[in-house]
Design a protein around this motif. Structure first.
Motif, PDB file in Angstrom:
ATOM      1  N   VAL A  56      11.843   4.294  16.033  1.00  0.00           N
ATOM      2  CA  VAL A  56      11.060   4.673  17.196  1.00  0.00           C
ATOM      3  C   VAL A  56      10.798   3.465  18.083  1.00  0.00           C
ATOM      4  CG1 VAL A  56       9.954   6.630  16.045  1.00  0.00           C
ATOM      5  CG2 VAL A  56       8.894   4.364  15.925  1.00  0.00           C
ATOM      6  N   CYS A  57      10.425   3.745  19.318  1.00  0.00           N
ATOM      7  CA  CYS A  57      10.097   2.702  20.287  1.00  0.00           C
ATOM      8  C   CYS A  57       8.583   2.546  20.389  1.00  0.00           C
ATOM      9  CB  CYS A  57      10.668   3.045  21.662  1.00  0.00           C
ATOM     10  SG  CYS A  57      12.457   3.150  21.733  1.00  0.00           S
ATOM     11  N   ARG A  58       8.130   1.334  20.555  1.00  0.00           N
ATOM     12  CA  ARG A  58       6.715   1.071  20.769  1.00  0.00           C
ATOM     13  C   ARG A  58       6.390   1.201  22.257  1.00  0.00           C
ATOM     14  NH1 ARG A  58       4.650  -1.474  16.143  1.00  0.00           N
ATOM     15  NH2 ARG A  58       6.190  -2.566  14.847  1.00  0.00           N
ATOM     16  N   PRO A  59       5.126   1.487  22.582  1.00  0.00           N
ATOM     17  CA  PRO A  59       4.730   1.472  23.996  1.00  0.00           C
ATOM     18  C   PRO A  59       4.921   0.077  24.585  1.00  0.00           C
ATOM     19  CG  PRO A  59       3.047   2.529  22.630  1.00  0.00           C
ATOM     20  CD  PRO A  59       4.025   1.887  21.682  1.00  0.00           C
ATOM     21  N   ALA A  60       5.234   0.032  25.868  1.00  0.00           N
ATOM     22  CA  ALA A  60       5.421  -1.249  26.547  1.00  0.00           C
ATOM     23  C   ALA A  60       5.045  -1.076  28.015  1.00  0.00           C
ATOM     24  CB  ALA A  60       6.857  -1.745  26.368  1.00  0.00           C
ATOM     25  N   ASP A  61       5.964  -1.435  28.917  1.00  0.00           N
ATOM     26  CA  ASP A  61       5.675  -1.402  30.348  1.00  0.00           C
ATOM     27  C   ASP A  61       6.277  -0.183  31.027  1.00  0.00           C
ATOM     28  OD1 ASP A  61       8.327  -2.078  30.099  1.00  0.00           O
ATOM     29  OD2 ASP A  61       8.279  -3.672  31.606  1.00  0.00           O
ATOM     30  N   GLU A  62       6.419   0.937  30.277  1.00  0.00           N
ATOM     31  CA  GLU A  62       7.085   2.111  30.845  1.00  0.00           C
ATOM     32  C   GLU A  62       6.340   2.696  32.049  1.00  0.00           C
ATOM     33  OE1 GLU A  62       4.567   3.239  27.363  1.00  0.00           O
ATOM     34  OE2 GLU A  62       6.345   1.971  27.553  1.00  0.00           O
ATOM     35  N   GLU A  63       5.024   2.528  32.109  1.00  0.00           N
ATOM     36  CA  GLU A  63       4.283   3.070  33.246  1.00  0.00           C
ATOM     37  C   GLU A  63       4.609   2.309  34.530  1.00  0.00           C
ATOM     38  OE1 GLU A  63       0.160   3.535  32.476  1.00  0.00           O
ATOM     39  OE2 GLU A  63       0.468   4.922  30.816  1.00  0.00           O
ATOM     40  N   GLN A  64       4.655   0.990  34.444  1.00  0.00           N
ATOM     41  CA  GLN A  64       5.037   0.199  35.608  1.00  0.00           C
ATOM     42  C   GLN A  64       6.495   0.432  35.967  1.00  0.00           C
ATOM     43  OE1 GLN A  64       2.816  -1.833  37.439  1.00  0.00           O
ATOM     44  NE2 GLN A  64       4.535  -1.607  38.858  1.00  0.00           N
ATOM     45  N   GLN A  65       7.338   0.564  34.959  1.00  0.00           N
ATOM     46  CA  GLN A  65       8.751   0.846  35.200  1.00  0.00           C
ATOM     47  C   GLN A  65       8.902   2.171  35.946  1.00  0.00           C
ATOM     48  OE1 GLN A  65      11.080   1.909  31.750  1.00  0.00           O
ATOM     49  NE2 GLN A  65      12.953   1.039  32.590  1.00  0.00           N
TER      50      GLN A  65
ATOM     51  N   GLU B 172       9.862  -2.323  21.918  1.00  0.00           N
ATOM     52  CA  GLU B 172      10.827  -2.682  20.879  1.00  0.00           C
ATOM     53  C   GLU B 172      10.999  -1.554  19.876  1.00  0.00           C
ATOM     54  OE1 GLU B 172       9.489  -5.967  18.585  1.00  0.00           O
ATOM     55  OE2 GLU B 172       7.528  -5.095  18.152  1.00  0.00           O
ATOM     56  N   LEU B 173      12.178  -1.506  19.272  1.00  0.00           N
ATOM     57  CA  LEU B 173      12.478  -0.534  18.232  1.00  0.00           C
ATOM     58  C   LEU B 173      11.925  -1.005  16.896  1.00  0.00           C
ATOM     59  CD1 LEU B 173      16.182   0.451  18.949  1.00  0.00           C
ATOM     60  CD2 LEU B 173      14.283   2.052  18.803  1.00  0.00           C
ATOM     61  N   TRP B 174      11.424  -0.054  16.106  1.00  0.00           N
ATOM     62  CA  TRP B 174      11.010  -0.365  14.747  1.00  0.00           C
ATOM     63  C   TRP B 174      11.163   0.880  13.886  1.00  0.00           C
ATOM     64  CZ3 TRP B 174       6.092   1.241  12.442  1.00  0.00           C
ATOM     65  CH2 TRP B 174       5.363   2.113  13.257  1.00  0.00           C
ATOM     66  N   PHE B 175      11.214   0.693  12.582  1.00  0.00           N
ATOM     67  CA  PHE B 175      11.345   1.800  11.644  1.00  0.00           C
ATOM     68  C   PHE B 175       9.971   2.108  11.070  1.00  0.00           C
ATOM     69  CE2 PHE B 175      12.447   3.430   7.295  1.00  0.00           C
ATOM     70  CZ  PHE B 175      13.054   4.605   7.719  1.00  0.00           C
ATOM     71  N   ASP B 176       9.467   3.331  11.321  1.00  0.00           N
ATOM     72  CA  ASP B 176       8.111   3.682  10.902  1.00  0.00           C
ATOM     73  C   ASP B 176       8.047   4.297   9.503  1.00  0.00           C
ATOM     74  OD1 ASP B 176       9.142   6.218  11.247  1.00  0.00           O
ATOM     75  OD2 ASP B 176       7.687   6.855  12.759  1.00  0.00           O
TER      76      ASP B 176
ATOM     77  N   GLY C 234       8.035   8.201  21.562  1.00  0.00           N
ATOM     78  CA  GLY C 234       8.651   7.068  20.886  1.00  0.00           C
ATOM     79  C   GLY C 234      10.076   7.315  20.437  1.00  0.00           C
ATOM     80  N   GLU C 235      10.638   8.471  20.796  1.00  0.00           N
ATOM     81  CA  GLU C 235      11.971   8.813  20.296  1.00  0.00           C
ATOM     82  C   GLU C 235      13.030   7.817  20.759  1.00  0.00           C
ATOM     83  OE1 GLU C 235      12.802  12.652  21.953  1.00  0.00           O
ATOM     84  OE2 GLU C 235      13.464  11.839  23.879  1.00  0.00           O
ATOM     85  N   SER C 236      13.959   7.529  19.863  1.00  0.00           N
ATOM     86  CA  SER C 236      15.093   6.687  20.222  1.00  0.00           C
ATOM     87  C   SER C 236      16.400   7.466  20.134  1.00  0.00           C
ATOM     88  CB  SER C 236      15.178   5.475  19.284  1.00  0.00           C
ATOM     89  OG  SER C 236      15.534   5.879  17.970  1.00  0.00           O
ATOM     90  N   GLY C 237      16.397   8.577  19.402  1.00  0.00           N
ATOM     91  CA  GLY C 237      17.627   9.336  19.219  1.00  0.00           C
ATOM     92  C   GLY C 237      18.512   8.788  18.121  1.00  0.00           C
ATOM     93  N   ARG C 238      18.045   7.743  17.434  1.00  0.00           N
ATOM     94  CA  ARG C 238      18.852   7.143  16.377  1.00  0.00           C
ATOM     95  C   ARG C 238      18.592   7.827  15.035  1.00  0.00           C
ATOM     96  NH1 ARG C 238      19.582   0.759  17.505  1.00  0.00           N
ATOM     97  NH2 ARG C 238      19.506   0.806  19.781  1.00  0.00           N
ATOM     98  N   VAL C 239      19.512   7.636  14.109  1.00  0.00           N
ATOM     99  CA  VAL C 239      19.368   8.240  12.790  1.00  0.00           C
ATOM    100  C   VAL C 239      18.170   7.630  12.080  1.00  0.00           C
ATOM    101  CG1 VAL C 239      21.810   8.771  12.534  1.00  0.00           C
ATOM    102  CG2 VAL C 239      20.955   6.550  11.781  1.00  0.00           C
ATOM    103  N   PRO C 240      17.494   8.393  11.188  1.00  0.00           N
ATOM    104  CA  PRO C 240      16.346   7.860  10.456  1.00  0.00           C
ATOM    105  C   PRO C 240      16.779   6.851   9.403  1.00  0.00           C
ATOM    106  CG  PRO C 240      16.819  10.085   9.734  1.00  0.00           C
ATOM    107  CD  PRO C 240      17.714   9.820  10.909  1.00  0.00           C
ATOM    108  N   SER C 241      16.901   5.598   9.810  1.00  0.00           N
ATOM    109  CA  SER C 241      17.379   4.545   8.923  1.00  0.00           C
ATOM    110  C   SER C 241      16.746   3.222   9.339  1.00  0.00           C
ATOM    111  CB  SER C 241      18.909   4.438   9.019  1.00  0.00           C
ATOM    112  OG  SER C 241      19.365   3.238   8.432  1.00  0.00           O
ATOM    113  N   PRO C 242      16.413   2.365   8.376  1.00  0.00           N
ATOM    114  CA  PRO C 242      15.878   1.041   8.738  1.00  0.00           C
ATOM    115  C   PRO C 242      16.910   0.134   9.382  1.00  0.00           C
ATOM    116  CG  PRO C 242      16.208   1.217   6.361  1.00  0.00           C
ATOM    117  CD  PRO C 242      16.421   2.587   6.925  1.00  0.00           C
ATOM    118  N   ARG C 243      18.176   0.550   9.363  1.00  0.00           N
ATOM    119  CA  ARG C 243      19.229  -0.242  10.028  1.00  0.00           C
ATOM    120  C   ARG C 243      19.192   0.083  11.517  1.00  0.00           C
ATOM    121  NH1 ARG C 243      24.770   1.030   7.794  1.00  0.00           N
ATOM    122  NH2 ARG C 243      25.324  -0.654   9.226  1.00  0.00           N
TER     123      ARG C 243
END
Length: 256
Positions: free
Chosen positions: A46-55, A37-41, A80-89
């Motif tokens: 940024v993206c949190r770790p998840a099932d990317e290894e199985q994917q 999931e995406l979250w603002f740090d 964890g990069e998302s490529g989005r602007v540094p914003s809580p939105r």
């Protein structure tokens, strides 16, 4: 051992090598991109770790993106990069040239239903491109892992390729990617792959190389910030050569 554990061990060895060479041991962590999931740090979306290894293990097409370095004051974990602007939105997208172009090229290379590439007009949808990039099985590896606000010249890049050749080769091969996408560097990344990793790499056309023994395709493209040509020109030229490659290599990508 999973991919992320192997990455962390490699980063430790990279830092020790840097200390021996009297270089900065601050490392930009990279590798298999997180798909949680995406979250603002507090600084970036940024993206949190998840099932990317199985994917990654289940993927029909594995893409490894080779980039030069991180142009920042200090290193951070680009997995964890998302490529989005540094914003809580979290609905915002990036306004920079780097990620819109990278997202466009990645979509064109990976989204090949019936082995036919998408036209620029069909592919260039910001929402679709961003969603695809944030969910597709992608690894991203920096050649120079020490961050620097200045862009490294090809001469500097080649120095790091020599000094860390064994570690870089180990990281590249651990992913067993189908397609390695070299962006920037004016061909020095392809030369490294040819000299150190895939000795039978053969040039197919201006953008594509192929290793018959490893069943790996290598793609060379401009840096995403390159602005001499338009987005459409760069995409169309790349996809024309990629389509020709797909026609001449009907078994690509391999079946695992």
């Amino acid at each position: 051992m999973n991919y992320h554990d192997r990455e962390e061990q490699l980063f430790e060895r990279w830092a020790k090598r840097a200390q021996k060479l009297h270089e900065s041991d601050e490392i930009t962590k990279d590798g298999l991109l997180y798909r949680g999931e995406l979250w603002f740090d507090g600084f970036n979306q940024v993206c949190r770790p998840a099932d990317e290894e199985q994917q990654w293990d289940d993927a029909g097409m594995r893409l490894l993106v080779l980039t030069k370095e991180l142009n920042e004051d200090d290193g951070w974990d680009i997995r964890g990069e998302s490529g989005r602007v540094p914003s809580p939105r979290l609905t915002c997208r990036t306004a920079q040239r780097f990620f819109p172009n990278l997202e466009l090229w990645v979509y064109g290379l990976m989204n090949i239903p019936d082995r036919t590439v998408a036209t620029f007009s069909r592919a260039d949808n910001p929402t679709r491109l961003q969603g695809f990039y944030e969910n597709a099985p992608i690894a991203r590896v920096n050649i120079k892992k020490q961050p620097d606000i200045k862009s490294a010249s090809n001469m500097v890049l080649q120095k790091y390729m020599r000094d860390y050749a064994d570690l870089l080769t180990e990281q590249i091969t651990m992913y067993d990617a189908d397609l390695i996408f070299c962006i920037g560097g004016q061909g020095v990344m392809v030369k490294f792959l040819m000299d150190q990793v895939y000795k039978d790499l053969e040039q197919v056309n201006d953008h594509l190389w192929f290793s018959p023994s490893a069943d790996v395709a290598v793609v060379k493209q401009y840096h995403p910030n390159y602005n001499v040509y338009s987005r459409q020109e760069m995409y169309t030229s790349l996809m024309k050569d990629y389509q020709a490659f797909l026609k001449s290599h009907p078994e690509f990508p391999r079946q695992r």
